[in-house]
Design an enzyme around this catalytic site. Structure first.
Site, PDB file in Angstrom:
ATOM      1  N   LEU A   1      11.177   2.017   7.114  1.00 33.75           N
ATOM      2  CA  LEU A   1      11.914   3.045   6.383  1.00 33.75           C
ATOM      3  C   LEU A   1      11.284   4.424   6.546  1.00 33.75           C
ATOM      4  CD1 LEU A   1      14.474   2.889   4.723  1.00 33.75           C
ATOM      5  CD2 LEU A   1      13.063   2.943   2.667  1.00 33.75           C
ATOM      6  N   CYS A   2       9.929   4.446   6.595  1.00 33.46           N
ATOM      7  CA  CYS A   2       9.291   5.763   6.673  1.00 33.46           C
ATOM      8  C   CYS A   2       9.559   6.416   8.028  1.00 33.46           C
ATOM      9  CB  CYS A   2       7.798   5.662   6.376  1.00 33.46           C
ATOM     10  SG  CYS A   2       6.916   4.654   7.550  1.00 33.46           S
ATOM     11  N   THR A   3       9.684   5.607   9.074  1.00 27.91           N
ATOM     12  CA  THR A   3      10.030   6.165  10.385  1.00 27.91           C
ATOM     13  C   THR A   3      11.439   6.743  10.350  1.00 27.91           C
ATOM     14  OG1 THR A   3       8.663   4.513  11.479  1.00 27.91           O
ATOM     15  CG2 THR A   3      10.296   5.626  12.837  1.00 27.91           C
TER      16      THR A   3
END
Lengths: 449, 589
Positions: free
Chosen positions: A207-209
């Protein structure tokens, strides 16, 4: 012109009616095997897509007159490059019903019975009816569910497997120019659950990517699909429909916008659709090849004319034509086929959430959304259940509680239900101090059964 | 004559994100979506322009065509002089209950056409034997010729000679009992887009070009970066840095890369040490800092982990040319193309231009491929790095294009037939170029003649047979090639399959045995007696089990697709499918 039955099946008569040096040792050539195929043998095909259409045609032309086929899907234009029983006029119709109609009309004497429903809509009594079940599926969960079903049908008498309760599974899979086919004799050879690691890992972008450091066009599309859709609600409060061109168009445009902000190239409509719908590339020929291997195995198993495949074949024809056949091994502690009680080696101070995490993350179990119940003082108690919203709300508070707080103690049986199997599985709570082998997560030396 | 002259022949303009999706979302694209994701618009274009010839509309034959019609070939022609009989009840595209006695070619072509309105089809109600006599030049009109269960030896030889002469791929497909066989013949088939499964990246860390070197060296000492910055440095930068340190410490040259496990471990050790230092610094900072809110947990250095994992696969000599590509560069056709006398001339012109590129325009490395694997990195660094590789790839393609221009002008040839887009595709694939040249099928039958090709084929075949182990559980399936040859001999003599009639099985076994002996003799192989296999093949009586036909047909159709799209690598040149032991084997001679 009516066809004289005596003139039919000349090819099969030669193969089954004559003895050969490579026949299985107990095979007796004659008319019995053909009679069984034509009159008695009942086959179930699960899935009526690329593989299913081929399986249906192959088996019907090999004399299997009693076939049932299940599929919950309707026909889409993009099926027509390989699902050869369907025409443009059939778009929107049930796959299983259309395919059954085509085969029943084309091949005299065959009785294909379609089921336009989910596999979960049919019960044990239905599945028990078949001599062999053939799978032409793209879903891993559906494979596991059917696998769990045939494993649950196994009967043991004094610990000895009752051979008549075995329903062999033949499973095929294909992707692009690659595929695999396997034979499963439940309770005897490796089952789907024994070899979960053979499935390719699912691609999940962190998700952070997606949110912060996109690099690939796929990251941009996932951003729109996962985050932007729910935020902007472009079509009101509806879920994404991959078959709705306006949905894909919106995602495509937003993804392209985001990509250009980050100087990322390569967002196309085709890629957008591929990512959103998780499209697996497919051609007619690979499906034909894999279905053919599966059909041959069904023929071998039901007639006993040859030894069945032992037990897993991979196929790849990107470069020349390559196959590799090997014996996939059983997992002695398999949740589906081993009868070894599963242990949960968690301390009583662990939170209930940790059990859920273990069942989801441990690749042995790889469950999707396990629901946990138990018996305390002779009463059923739901510890946590995700599938029903109202129960989820009520039991959510339990997730943060320790097992001790929930009044669970060593030896407590926890009943686990999940979409990956038709029946519940029983896990026994064994905190490390009470376990024989504190290192292992699941027991291998338990004597209870 | 110049079938493959136009190698990539057509490229639809690539779609930019701003182009309206409606172009894409037309009906044809939707119908073929699942396969367009495999061979692309260019592959589909070639499929739609192809014309396929099928000899014999039996179960094997019609299933092959079915797979190709579904894929959307331009047209097909069925050659079959027989009538629908009760034995066609294993054939989906030929229904004896309604069409008994009608032309099999006509009935099956009609049923096949129903599968896909985009395809046109034709049939010739004559046997292949008759056609080879009356109209042999017919065969040069096809993109690919496929023959299903053709056994007559004279027919096979003639068919193979004609298709060989025109360099048209010929696919023979057989299905008898539990066994199947495919034989491919093509004089020359170059492959640019092989789509290999596992490829090594082309990152040039041992020989960085100017812009890459500048970028890689623009990074400061890693310990000076902030916690969030250091975790986003692309792993190629990390590997490069420690490659340089390793070279410096060992007094090695700037192009030197580690080759042994020990040397690679030395680099991995340097990376690990750096990780430890960074972690230590972070820990100290946290301890010293009492005023700010402390970020919990240890720093994650996925990029360093990626660097450690990639030492093995990324540090490769960039100037090493893969053996298949090297083979092509040294092929006689590279010289002959200048005389204008070769087939596939566009391909050879490209290879010749590549040779010029390597000799004069590069430091011995193939054109930069321009692809970059995904890796832990922030967007800016990743995109920057990607642009560096892509820009260089574009430059290299331009250089190769200019090489091609000079090759063509020295040849007095115009450049019209090769587009810039094709050159780009070629440059992306110079590491994976392949050429398929099979032996001619007729050479398997000509061991008594003294032409060079036949002698070569016979020698190789003899060697394979003499070295094979035909005993025990792991018996070599090459035996089935000899069995199919024996059946063909039997068929040529008696015009039927051994064991076709129930009451003749026993006597056919001994006849087939003598055919087998003749074949072994013809090939000049050592004495071999395989009675159990002869018995097995005779008991089949030529029976076609539908699933065996379907397997062989799937494979044969796939090979046809490879020839038509010029993508993926075809079989060279024999596949044997033994469904009793659920395995396949391939052979080449």
């Amino acid at each position: 012109m009516p066809l004289d039955v005596c003139n039919r099946w000349t090819h099969l008569r030669k193969i089954l009616g004559r003895n050969g040096p490579f026949c299985q040792s107990d095979y007796e050539a004659g008319s019995e095997a053909l009679k069984f195929v034509l009159e008695e043998c009942k086959i179930l095909i699960v899935g009526c897509g690329g593989l299913g259409c081929e399986l249906l045609k192959d088996l019907a032309l090999m004399g299997f007159m009693n076939i049932s086929i299940i599929d919950m899907d309707t026909i889409d234009l993009s099926n027509l490059n390989r699902q050869f029983l369907f025409r443009e006029k059939d778009i929107g119709c049930s796959k299983s019903e259309t395919a059954a109609k085509v085969i029943n009309e084309r091949i005299p004497g065959v009785k294909v019975k379609p089921y336009f429903c989910k596999i979960q809509d049919l019960d044990t009594d239905f599945y028990r009816n078949f001599h062999v079940i053939v799978l032409g599926l793209d879903s891993i969960v559906a494979r596991r569910w059917i696998n769990g079903m045939v494993c649950s049908l196994l009967n043991y008498d004094d610990g000895i497997l009752d051979q008549s309760s075995i329903i062999p599974l033949v499973d095929g899979g294909s992707e692009g120019f690659k595929g695999n086919a396997r034979v499963i004799i439940p309770g005897m050879t490796a089952c789907i659950e024994c070899t979960l690691d053979l499935f390719p890992p699912q691609i999940n972008y962190p998700l952070c990517t997606i949110a912060n450091t996109p690099r690939l066009p796929e990251h941009c599309i996932e951003y729109v699909r996962v985050l932007l859709w729910n935020r902007e609600k472009p079509f009101g409060d509806v879920a994404i429909d991959g078959d709705d061109a306006s949905h894909i168009q919106w995602i495509y445009e937003k993804s392209a916008e985001r990509a250009s902000q980050f100087n990322i190239n390569g967002v196309t409509y085709r890629l957008t659709q591929g990512v959103v719908k998780r499209i697996i590339p497919a051609v007619a020929s690979t499906n034909a090849i894999i279905a053919a291997v599966c059909s041959t195995e069904v023929f071998k198993i039901t007639t006993s004319c040859c030894t069945a495949m032992n037990n897993y074949m991979v196929f790849n024809d990107v470069d020349s034509i390559y196959t590799y056949t090997y014996e996939a091994e059983r997992n002695p502690n398999c949740l589906a086929c081993s009868r070894v009680p599963q242990e949960l080696n968690l301390s009583l101070e662990s939170q209930l959430q940790e059990i859920i995490d273990l069942l989801v993350n441990d690749e042995k179990y790889a469950m999707k959304s396990p629901g946990l119940t138990t018996m305390i003082n002779g009463k059923n108690r739901t510890l946590y259940m995700q599938s029903v919203a109202s129960i989820e709300e009520k039991t959510r508070v339990n997730l943060k509680k320790s097992l001790r707080e929930l009044n669970l103690s060593s030896g407590q049986e926890i009943i686990v239900a999940d979409v990956t199997r038709p029946n519940t599985s029983i896990f026994v709570l064994k905190p490390p101090s009470a376990s024989n082998d504190p290192q292992s997560v699941s027991a291998s030396s338990s004597s209870s059964s | 004559m110049n079938r493959l002259g136009d190698l990539i022949s057509y490229q639809k303009s690539p779609k930019s994100p701003s182009s309206p999706a409606n172009n894409y979302e037309n009906e044809k694209n939707r119908k073929y979506d699942r396969q367009l994701r495999i061979w692309g618009d260019t592959g589909q274009y070639l499929i739609e322009g192809s014309s396929v010839c099928l000899i014999n509309a039996n179960a094997t034959g019609t299933e092959i065509l079915k797979n190709l019609v579904l894929a959307g070939i331009g047209s097909f022609t069925i050659i079959d002089g027989s009538k629908v009989s009760t034995e066609d009840d294993n054939n989906f595209f030929c229904d004896p209950s309604t069409s008994l006695g009608k032309s099999r070619a006509s009935v099956s072509s009609q049923m096949l056409l129903e599968l896909n309105p985009d395809v046109s089809g034709d049939y010739i109600e004559e046997s292949v034997e008759t056609l080879l006599e009356s109209n042999p030049s017919l065969f040069k009109n096809f993109t690919t010729v496929i023959a299903a269960n053709v056994h007559n030896e004279k027919t096979l030889i003639k068919l193979s000679e004609i298709t060989w002469e025109y360099n048209i791929p010929l696919i023979l497909a057989y299905s008898i009992g539990f066994v199947g066989l495919i034989r491919i013949q093509v004089r020359e088939h170059p492959v640019i887009e092989a789509h290999p499964d596992n490829t090594l990246e082309d990152l040039r860390l041992d020989r960085p070009f100017k812009e890459l070197k500048e970028y890689l060296e623009s990074f400061k000492d890693f310990e000076t970066y902030s916690r969030s910055e250091v975790a986003q440095i692309p792993f190629v930068v990390i590997i490069y840095k420690f490659l340089k340190e390793w070279q410096k410490a060992g007094g090695k040259s700037p192009n030197c890369i580690p080759t042994t496990f020990k040397e690679k471990e030395e680099i991995r050790k340097l990376i690990r040490e750096c990780m430890a230092k960074i972690r230590n610094n972070v820990r100290k900072k946290i301890e010293a800092d009492t005023t700010e809110i402390v970020i919990e947990g240890e720093i994650e250095l996925d990029n360093f982990e990626e660097a450690i994992r990639s030492v093995n696969t990324v540090l490769l000599p960039s100037n090493k040319i893969p053996s298949d590509t090297l083979y092509l560069l040294n092929d006689i056709s590279v010289e002959k193309v200048m005389e204008g006398m070769v087939e596939n001339s566009n391909f050879w012109l490209l290879v010749r231009a590549l040779k010029l590129f390597l000799n004069e325009k590069s430091d011995g490395c193939l054109p930069v491929r321009g692809s970059l694997p995904d890796m832990t990195a922030d967007t800016t660094n990743y995109v920057k790095l990607q642009q560096i590789y892509q820009t260089k790839a574009k430059e290299d393609a331009e250089t190769l294009y200019s090489c091609l221009t000079s090759v063509c002008s020295s040849l007095g040839k115009s450049m019209d037939t090769i587009s810039e887009e094709q050159v780009k595709t070629f440059c992306r694939n110079t590491h994976f170029l392949k050429i398929i040249r099979t032996s001619p099928i007729w050479s398997e039958y000509g061991s008594n003649q003294d032409d060079k090709i036949s002698i070569k084929t016979a020698t190789k075949l003899r060697e394979l047979v003499n070295c094979a182990d035909f005993d025990g559980d792991e018996s070599d399936d090459l035996i089935f090639y000899l069995m199919f040859r024996s059946i063909s001999r039997f068929f040529t003599l008696y015009n039927r399959y051994p064991g076709y009639c129930d009451d003749l099985v026993e006597s056919d076994i001994s006849t087939l045995k003598s055919c087998f002996k003749d074949i072994i003799n013809d090939l000049g192989c050592a004495n071999l007696s395989k009675d159990d296999f002869i018995h097995e093949m005779s008991r089949y009586g030529g029976a076609e089990l539908h699933s065996i036909s379907a397997f062989i047909s799937g494979c044969a159709a796939q090979e046809a697709v490879k020839f038509i799209t010029k993508q993926f690598v075809p079989l060279n040149s024999i596949l044997i499918y033994n469904s009793m032991s659920s395995r396949t084997s391939t052979y080449q001679w």
